[in-house]
Design an enzyme around this catalytic site. Sequence first.
Site, PDB file in Angstrom:
ATOM      1  N   GLY A  32      -2.889  -8.056   4.314  1.00 48.87           N
ATOM      2  CA  GLY A  32      -4.036  -7.326   3.751  1.00 48.87           C
ATOM      3  C   GLY A  32      -4.737  -8.171   2.700  1.00 48.87           C
ATOM      4  O   GLY A  32      -5.961  -8.315   2.692  1.00 48.87           O
ATOM      5  N   LYS A  33      -3.928  -8.746   1.803  1.00 50.89           N
ATOM      6  CA  LYS A  33      -4.483  -9.630   0.773  1.00 50.89           C
ATOM      7  C   LYS A  33      -5.181 -10.840   1.395  1.00 50.89           C
ATOM      8  O   LYS A  33      -6.262 -11.231   0.983  1.00 50.89           O
ATOM      9  CB  LYS A  33      -3.334 -10.226  -0.059  1.00 50.89           C
ATOM     10  N   ASP A  89      -0.691 -11.960  -7.949  1.00 48.10           N
ATOM     11  CA  ASP A  89       0.135 -10.763  -8.034  1.00 48.10           C
ATOM     12  C   ASP A  89      -0.780  -9.609  -8.394  1.00 48.10           C
ATOM     13  O   ASP A  89      -1.669  -9.752  -9.249  1.00 48.10           O
ATOM     14  CB  ASP A  89       1.241 -10.923  -9.084  1.00 48.10           C
ATOM     15  N   LYS A 128     -15.655  -2.571  -0.659  1.00 48.48           N
ATOM     16  CA  LYS A 128     -14.467  -2.870  -1.469  1.00 48.48           C
ATOM     17  C   LYS A 128     -14.609  -4.237  -2.139  1.00 48.48           C
ATOM     18  O   LYS A 128     -14.348  -4.389  -3.336  1.00 48.48           O
ATOM     19  CB  LYS A 128     -13.190  -2.816  -0.608  1.00 48.48           C
ATOM     20  N   ARG A 187      -9.439  -7.949  -6.871  1.00 44.06           N
ATOM     21  CA  ARG A 187      -9.217  -9.296  -6.306  1.00 44.06           C
ATOM     22  C   ARG A 187     -10.506 -10.115  -6.413  1.00 44.06           C
ATOM     23  O   ARG A 187     -10.494 -11.274  -6.799  1.00 44.06           O
ATOM     24  CB  ARG A 187      -8.768  -9.111  -4.846  1.00 44.06           C
TER      25      ARG A 187
END
Length: 203
Positions: free
Chosen positions: A16-17, A77, A182, A188
């Site tokens: 996903g990241k 993280d 998003k 992010r």
Amino acid sequence: MTGTNKAIVVVSRNQGKIREFKRIFSDYVPDVNWRFLSAADLELPEIEETGSTFAENARIKALAGTRYSELICLGEDSGLEVDKLGGAPGVSSHRFSETGLDDDNNKLLLELLDGVPWEQRTCRYKCAIALADSRGIIAQSTGSVEGVIHSELRGTNGFGYDPLFYALEIGKTFGEASDSEKDEISHRRRAVQGLVPLIRRIL
Ligand code: ITT
């Protein structure tokens, strides 16, 4: 030297990241050769996230990657902080429930907040990024986005806690938001944004 000759390894096993990083980097720094490798791909032992903050764990991942690949490595993280739960799941976001599966993590979160009114369900996603090379950590950045934990799962986009994360800036959950909605406001994206000037300088 131009960016096309240089590679940066993103050390992550979370698909996903990685999907989001690919989209965000292609907006900001398309000329860098990004590689996405997990600890297993780098033939690293599993990286132990022993830090008590997102920033510490991001540094651990970046340094572990660089030690083994000898390339510039980016460690990230991230996680969810829920005010009513004293900031949990926080750095334990990926292993909140017993199985650590997204569905189980979301179920546990709903259970813990059962009956808690909307105004007390405030939360935020946080993201810390660190870049390392053979000299050690060369840059760090953080980003966050404010939200409310919805009382039911909404939408199927994104990953992790996205179907429950109601983003105040767009008035919908990240599960309901399109990729670009998003990316526009995500923790992010905001963390990457802070690193772009430095990435441009070093490559
Ligand atoms: P790597 O350490 O290999 O990168 P991971 O999934 O273990 O993968 P983290 O330790 O940073 O990564 O845990 C982050 C967790 O926080 C992630 O598994 C999700 O549960 C949650 N999370 C972080 N960012 C998120 C986002 O944008 N949308 C949904 N959930 C997110």
